[in-house]
Design a protein around this motif. Structure first.
Motif, short mmCIF file in Angstrom:
data_model
loop_
_atom_site.label_atom_id
_atom_site.label_comp_id
_atom_site.label_asym_id
_atom_site.label_seq_id
_atom_site.Cartn_x
_atom_site.Cartn_y
_atom_site.Cartn_z
N GLY A 41 0.83 -1.21 0.00
CA GLY A 41 0.00 0.00 0.00
C GLY A 41 0.86 1.25 0.00
N LEU A 42 1.89 1.23 0.84
CA LEU A 42 2.77 2.40 0.94
C LEU A 42 3.54 2.59 -0.36
N ASN A 43 3.89 1.49 -1.00
CA ASN A 43 4.61 1.57 -2.27
C ASN A 43 3.77 2.26 -3.33
N MET A 240 8.31 1.36 7.98
CA MET A 240 7.56 0.96 6.79
C MET A 240 8.03 1.73 5.56
N LEU A 241 8.29 3.02 5.76
CA LEU A 241 8.79 3.81 4.64
C LEU A 241 10.17 3.29 4.23
N GLY A 248 13.19 -0.98 -2.88
CA GLY A 248 13.17 -0.38 -4.20
C GLY A 248 11.80 0.20 -4.45
N SER A 249 11.65 1.51 -4.25
CA SER A 249 10.30 2.06 -4.35
C SER A 249 9.89 2.13 -5.81
N GLY A 250 8.61 1.91 -6.06
CA GLY A 250 8.12 1.90 -7.43
C GLY A 250 8.40 0.59 -8.14
N ARG A 251 8.92 -0.40 -7.42
CA ARG A 251 9.12 -1.73 -7.99
C ARG A 251 8.16 -2.66 -7.28
N PHE A 252 7.52 -3.53 -8.04
CA PHE A 252 6.43 -4.30 -7.48
C PHE A 252 6.87 -5.16 -6.31
N PHE A 253 8.06 -5.79 -6.42
CA PHE A 253 8.49 -6.69 -5.35
C PHE A 253 9.35 -5.98 -4.29
N GLY A 254 9.48 -4.67 -4.44
CA GLY A 254 10.26 -3.90 -3.48
C GLY A 254 9.84 -4.13 -2.04
N PRO A 255 8.53 -3.99 -1.73
CA PRO A 255 8.11 -4.15 -0.33
C PRO A 255 8.41 -5.54 0.23
N ALA A 256 8.34 -6.58 -0.61
CA ALA A 256 8.60 -7.93 -0.10
C ALA A 256 10.05 -8.06 0.35
N ILE A 257 10.97 -7.49 -0.45
CA ILE A 257 12.39 -7.52 -0.08
C ILE A 257 12.63 -6.60 1.12
N GLY A 258 12.04 -5.40 1.05
CA GLY A 258 12.24 -4.42 2.11
C GLY A 258 11.72 -4.93 3.44
N ALA A 259 10.56 -5.61 3.43
CA ALA A 259 10.00 -6.12 4.68
C ALA A 259 10.93 -7.15 5.29
#
Lengths: 306, 292
Positions: A41-43, A240-241, A248-259
């Motif tokens: 959502g944040l992405n 979360m940010l 990688g913001s604006g990348r679909f799998f970014g949040p999964a890696i970031g989390a």
């Protein structure tokens, strides 16, 4: 096609993987899954609509408390979940409207302050939220009469929801709406001149992002079974940010890696005991200097460096 | 009534400190487009450096402040610019926001480890006596804080508007390329903005710490209030920061005393939302043209 198969294999592998873990391990993986929902959502807000939001944890909290209160009132989980999402969507519209009417970085301050306000409400309004004691004994969710009580079952339930939310996000991004989001991030003035109502789309992206946090909050409330104001403070919003940017913001799998970074690195840095947050902070600065596009931009960065 | 007057005066004093920090924030934004989320920590750190100079180093307060000022200018002014802002500024605002957030975590946690999470008292530069004014008791430190902070804001404004260097800094803020064409050393002007910011932060620490007490997380609320003060007053006007800061400080005190102490911290947000709804350029700001 190859890409699709790889993703499908990863989704299935993650579904079965935690079966070999102890309860704490399953808890960590479930927490990761919950973070991925909020991060997606944040992405949308940060990565696709180009806004800085520092209040995702507030929506996460609203979702969690709504669910806890609804479950206490005897509502089934499947009714509490949409309630949490809708409430966050509505509050997101109300908050985003004034902030997005003016210069865009104002949203960062509006959401930061909003997060503090939500925290105060959670702590002060004892009649509704239980104040600093919070709400305990949150019921385990039941699906069509099946009570989900084993940690592994709950993880799999959460993971299915995460994947479903991911598919929904992918569809949204491919729709004309999604294209409009990207257009207004890349060049807002140009997007406006070809007839995209930038304020409307930015607001919508922000509110949808908030609704995702609400869904994540609903799962979080059931995961921990006891909620109090502390996890919904500004620090969580920052993590979360960070998670979105680091992945990688604006990348679909970014949040999964970031989390993964946000959930796992503190676990790994435990050897550093009290120094771990300080190390964490320095790592963020170093990473932003060296790799501002996040982990998923690493291949491009290495190629570029040659 | 006397309570009311005392609340106003002490609110004005707190607000003047918000204003000082807010001014540094505004300067950095104008000069280099930096949104500095480590602002609060840039006040917290000098407070602890001063404690070090007073305690282990045994200096009297004025000397300790002077030494702190020098250290702040080097580390939080020039060092911050060279090591954090310069490498990142070309990537846009968002990575820099994240990096300053990371910096804020790192500074806070390092201080927490070195000094523990304890609260430290801090000597005031003012005496503890009370002034009597029509039945109300006003503390010398509140009045003195307002005078010093207000004086600094006005002095800074005079510097920006009245001196060649100050006007060159404004020119760089408005249009960097044009300023360079006119022979202004833009890099140097931006560096000045960072130095002024560090100096203001150290002064804020001197004024605010006797009241707030020194603690590793004292910067959290302070930084946020300063952002709000800057936006409420108007981003492109240094008197705006003063007005915004004092409004926030006074209203917080009144809400805390008469409505609900639990929601004191929410006042600044509501004021901020009200301002951006009805007068987005801030109370004293001028609307800016949008760049294409």
């Amino acid at each position: 096609m190859m890409r699709f198969l790889l993703i499908a294999a990863a989704v299935i592998a993650i579904y079965f993987l935690p079966a070999g873990l102890k309860n704490y391990g399953i808890y960590i993986v479930t927490l990761w899954s919950v973070y991925v929902i909020a991060g997606m959502g944040l992405n949308l807000t940060v990565g696709y609509a180009g806004q800085i939001s520092l209040g995702q944890a507030a929506f996460w909290g609203i979702g969690a408390y709504t669910t806890a209160i609804a479950l206490k009132a005897g509502l089934p989980f499947l009714a509490a979940l949409p309630l949490a999402a809708l409430l966050c969507f509505g509050v997101g519209l109300l908050l985003g409207f004034p902030a997005l009417r003016v210069q865009h970085h104002y949203l960062a301050f509006a959401t930061l302050g909003f997060n503090i306000l939500v925290y105060l409400v959670l702590r002060n309004e004892d009649w509704l939220t239980g104040g600093s004691f919070g709400i305990n004994n949150i019921a385990e969710p039941t699906l069509l009469g099946w009570r989900i009580s084993r940690p592994l079952d709950f993880f799999q339930f959460t993971w299915i929801a995460t994947v479903a939310m991911g598919v929904l996000m992918a569809l949204l991004l491919r729709s004309p709406w999604g294209r409009a989001f990207a257009a207004l991030r890349d060049n807002p003035i140009r997007a406006e001149s070809v007839g995209i109502d930038t304020t409307f789309y930015t607001l919508l992206a922000f509110a949808i992002g908030a609704a995702y946090a609400g869904v994540a909050g609903a799962f979080f409330a059931c995961l921990v079974g006891f909620i109090e104001p502390a996890p919904f403070g500004v620090n969580t919003s920052l993590s979360m940010l960070l998670m979105v940017i680091a992945g990688g913001s604006g990348r679909f799998f970014g949040p999964a890696i970031g989390a993964m970074i946000v959930v796992l690195i503190p676990e790994w840095l435990r050897f550093a005991a009290e120094w771990y947050l300080a190390i964490f902070g320095v790592m963020i600065v170093v990473m932003m200097v060296w790799l501002p596009g996040g982990i998923l931009s690493l291949p491009e960065r290495l190629r570029g460096a040659k | 009534m006397t309570d009311f007057l005392q609340l106003i005066v002490s609110g004005t004093a707190t607000g003047a400190c918000y204003a000082l920090a807010a001014l540094g924030f505004t300067l950095l934004w104008q000069a280099s487009g930096t949104i500095n989320f480590a602002l609060g920590e840039m006040v917290m750190l000098p407070a602890f450096i001063m404690l070090f100079f007073i305690g282990p180093a045994g200096l009297p307060l004025p000397l300790a402040f002077a030494a702190t000022l020098v250290v702040s200018l080097i580390i939080l002014g020039a060092g911050f610019k060279r090591l954090v802002v310069d490498p990142m500024i070309r990537h846009g605002v968002i990575p820099l926001v994240i990096a300053t957030l990371g910096l804020s975590i790192a500074l806070k946690q390092t201080v927490r480890i070195v000094y523990s999470a304890q609260v430290y008292t801090f000597p005031s530069i003012f005496s503890e006596t009370l002034l009597s004014l029509g039945g109300a008791k006003l503390s010398v430190s509140d009045v003195g804080t307002v005078v010093i902070a207000g004086g600094l804001v006005l002095a800074l404004q005079a510097f920006l508007n009245g001196t060649l260097t100050g006007r060159a800094m404004q020119a760089v803020a408005q249009n960097r390329d044009a300023a360079v064409v006119l022979g202004i050393n833009a890099e140097r002007m931006v560096l000045y903005a960072f130095l002024v910011n560090a100096g203001l932060a150290a002064t804020t620490a001197l004024l605010v710490t006797p009241v707030y007490l020194a603690k590793f997380d004292m910067g959290d609320t302070l930084g946020l209030k300063a952002f709000y003060a800057a936006i409420i007053g108007g981003f492109n006007n240094s008197r705006g920061a003063l007005l915004g800061g004092i409004l926030v400080g006074v209203l917080e005190n009144l809400v805390g005393a008469y409505i609900s102490p639990g929601y004191k911290e929410g006042v600044a947000l509501l004021l901020f939302l009200g301002v951006i709804l009805f007068k987005p350029e801030g109370l004293l700001g001028k609307a800016e043209e949008r760049k294409v």
